[in-house]
Design a protein around this motif. Sequence first.
Motif, PDB file in Angstrom:
ATOM      1  N   ALA A  47       0.719  -1.308  -0.050  1.00 33.87           N
ATOM      2  CA  ALA A  47       0.018   0.011   0.119  1.00 33.87           C
ATOM      3  C   ALA A  47       0.936   1.284  -0.045  1.00 33.87           C
ATOM      4  O   ALA A  47       0.612   2.337  -0.747  1.00 33.87           O
ATOM      5  CB  ALA A  47      -0.808  -0.087   1.426  1.00 33.87           C
ATOM      6  N   ASP A  48       1.851   1.216   0.693  1.00 34.39           N
ATOM      7  CA  ASP A  48       2.865   2.307   0.709  1.00 34.39           C
ATOM      8  C   ASP A  48       3.647   2.519  -0.821  1.00 34.39           C
ATOM      9  O   ASP A  48       3.752   3.655  -0.978  1.00 34.39           O
ATOM     10  CB  ASP A  48       4.012   2.135   1.781  1.00 34.39           C
ATOM     11  CG  ASP A  48       3.465   2.641   3.333  1.00 34.39           C
ATOM     12  OD1 ASP A  48       2.254   3.336   3.207  1.00 34.39           O
ATOM     13  OD2 ASP A  48       4.284   1.908   4.160  1.00 34.39           O
ATOM     14  N   ASN A  49       3.910   1.586  -1.251  1.00 35.12           N
ATOM     15  CA  ASN A  49       4.418   1.617  -2.606  1.00 35.12           C
ATOM     16  C   ASN A  49       3.465   2.107  -3.585  1.00 35.12           C
ATOM     17  O   ASN A  49       3.780   3.080  -4.230  1.00 35.12           O
ATOM     18  CB  ASN A  49       5.002   0.144  -3.218  1.00 35.12           C
ATOM     19  CG  ASN A  49       6.192  -0.262  -2.808  1.00 35.12           C
ATOM     20  OD1 ASN A  49       7.024   0.394  -2.163  1.00 35.12           O
ATOM     21  ND2 ASN A  49       6.669  -1.557  -3.082  1.00 35.12           N
ATOM     22  N   ASP A  53       3.873   5.882  -5.253  1.00 37.41           N
ATOM     23  CA  ASP A  53       3.591   5.631  -6.682  1.00 37.41           C
ATOM     24  C   ASP A  53       2.849   6.760  -7.158  1.00 37.41           C
ATOM     25  O   ASP A  53       2.840   7.417  -8.347  1.00 37.41           O
ATOM     26  CB  ASP A  53       3.365   4.318  -7.403  1.00 37.41           C
ATOM     27  CG  ASP A  53       4.286   3.426  -7.512  1.00 37.41           C
ATOM     28  OD1 ASP A  53       5.502   3.770  -7.184  1.00 37.41           O
ATOM     29  OD2 ASP A  53       4.042   2.175  -7.484  1.00 37.41           O
ATOM     30  N   TYR A  54       1.810   7.123  -6.587  1.00 36.71           N
ATOM     31  CA  TYR A  54       0.806   8.267  -6.924  1.00 36.71           C
ATOM     32  C   TYR A  54       1.521   9.626  -6.451  1.00 36.71           C
ATOM     33  O   TYR A  54       0.736  10.394  -6.496  1.00 36.71           O
ATOM     34  CB  TYR A  54      -0.407   7.901  -6.033  1.00 36.71           C
ATOM     35  CG  TYR A  54      -1.268   6.843  -6.795  1.00 36.71           C
ATOM     36  CD1 TYR A  54      -1.992   7.134  -7.938  1.00 36.71           C
ATOM     37  CD2 TYR A  54      -1.681   6.002  -6.223  1.00 36.71           C
ATOM     38  CE1 TYR A  54      -2.693   6.399  -8.626  1.00 36.71           C
ATOM     39  CE2 TYR A  54      -2.407   4.955  -6.851  1.00 36.71           C
ATOM     40  CZ  TYR A  54      -2.937   5.078  -8.093  1.00 36.71           C
ATOM     41  OH  TYR A  54      -3.818   4.220  -8.775  1.00 36.71           O
ATOM     42  N   GLY A  55       2.820   9.481  -5.734  1.00 38.89           N
ATOM     43  CA  GLY A  55       3.355  11.071  -5.616  1.00 38.89           C
ATOM     44  C   GLY A  55       2.835  11.612  -4.467  1.00 38.89           C
ATOM     45  O   GLY A  55       2.745  12.686  -4.207  1.00 38.89           O
ATOM     46  N   HIS A  56       2.329  10.703  -3.305  1.00 42.93           N
ATOM     47  CA  HIS A  56       1.777  11.224  -2.285  1.00 42.93           C
ATOM     48  C   HIS A  56       0.732  12.372  -2.356  1.00 42.93           C
ATOM     49  O   HIS A  56       0.734  13.308  -1.811  1.00 42.93           O
ATOM     50  CB  HIS A  56       2.899  11.890  -1.296  1.00 42.93           C
ATOM     51  CG  HIS A  56       3.898  10.703  -0.955  1.00 42.93           C
ATOM     52  ND1 HIS A  56       3.724   9.978   0.010  1.00 42.93           N
ATOM     53  CD2 HIS A  56       5.000  10.153  -1.726  1.00 42.93           C
ATOM     54  CE1 HIS A  56       4.903   9.046   0.026  1.00 42.93           C
ATOM     55  NE2 HIS A  56       5.589   9.119  -1.274  1.00 42.93           N
ATOM     56  N   PHE A  58      -2.303  12.043  -1.949  1.00 44.65           N
ATOM     57  CA  PHE A  58      -3.360  11.721  -0.788  1.00 44.65           C
ATOM     58  C   PHE A  58      -2.561  11.699   0.427  1.00 44.65           C
ATOM     59  O   PHE A  58      -1.448  10.931   0.329  1.00 44.65           O
ATOM     60  CB  PHE A  58      -4.541  10.916  -1.060  1.00 44.65           C
ATOM     61  CG  PHE A  58      -4.128   9.645  -1.417  1.00 44.65           C
ATOM     62  CD1 PHE A  58      -3.754   8.736  -0.333  1.00 44.65           C
ATOM     63  CD2 PHE A  58      -3.806   9.133  -2.753  1.00 44.65           C
ATOM     64  CE1 PHE A  58      -3.347   7.209  -0.860  1.00 44.65           C
ATOM     65  CE2 PHE A  58      -3.145   7.993  -3.122  1.00 44.65           C
ATOM     66  CZ  PHE A  58      -3.037   6.912  -1.911  1.00 44.65           C
ATOM     67  N   GLU A  59      -2.948  11.985   1.447  1.00 47.20           N
ATOM     68  CA  GLU A  59      -2.304  12.126   2.540  1.00 47.20           C
ATOM     69  C   GLU A  59      -2.361  10.798   3.149  1.00 47.20           C
ATOM     70  O   GLU A  59      -3.631  10.002   3.387  1.00 47.20           O
ATOM     71  CB  GLU A  59      -2.806  13.154   3.688  1.00 47.20           C
ATOM     72  CG  GLU A  59      -1.793  13.293   4.809  1.00 47.20           C
ATOM     73  CD  GLU A  59      -2.281  14.352   5.991  1.00 47.20           C
ATOM     74  OE1 GLU A  59      -2.428  14.100   7.055  1.00 47.20           O
ATOM     75  OE2 GLU A  59      -2.950  15.286   5.287  1.00 47.20           O
ATOM     76  N   ARG A  60      -1.401   9.983   3.598  1.00 46.41           N
ATOM     77  CA  ARG A  60      -1.571   8.702   4.339  1.00 46.41           C
ATOM     78  C   ARG A  60      -1.176   8.764   5.984  1.00 46.41           C
ATOM     79  O   ARG A  60       0.044   9.378   6.159  1.00 46.41           O
ATOM     80  CB  ARG A  60      -0.797   7.943   3.476  1.00 46.41           C
ATOM     81  CG  ARG A  60      -0.899   6.186   3.935  1.00 46.41           C
ATOM     82  CD  ARG A  60      -0.136   5.419   3.079  1.00 46.41           C
ATOM     83  NE  ARG A  60       0.338   4.188   3.780  1.00 46.41           N
ATOM     84  CZ  ARG A  60      -0.437   3.291   4.001  1.00 46.41           C
ATOM     85  NH1 ARG A  60      -1.734   3.101   3.456  1.00 46.41           N
ATOM     86  NH2 ARG A  60      -0.331   2.013   4.358  1.00 46.41           N
TER      87      ARG A  60
END
Length: 85
Positions: A47-49, A53-56, A58-60
Motif C-alpha cells: 500500500a505504501d508503494n 507511486d501516486y506521488g503522495h 493523498f495524505e496517508r
Amino acid sequence: MPRVAKFQGGRAGATYTCHACGKQTRETGLEESGLDLCRKCLTMAYADNAHSDYGHKFERDGCPICRKIIAGYDAGQYPDHETGD
Ligand SMILES: [Zn+2]
Ligand SMILES: [Zn+2]
C-alpha cells in the motif's frame, strides 16, 4: 534419511519474526518471508508503494514523506520529492 534444514527463508511452515512489527509469523504464500515481513506488514508495504507511486497526492496516516511535505507547506516550501520510476 537426510536431515532437511528448517531455517531457510521461504520454507512453508517455518516461523520467523516480522522485522516491522516484531510478531512471530509464517509464510502464507505471498513470499513475505523473503522480506522478513508478516502478511499484514507486507500488505501495508504494498500500500505504501502504491501510495508513493501516486506521488503522495493523498495524505496517508503515518507516512513520513507526507509529514515532511505537510511540514514543508507549513514552512512555505515544497521539499524535493522524487517518487522514482
Ligand atoms: Zn509484521
Ligand atoms: Zn506519503
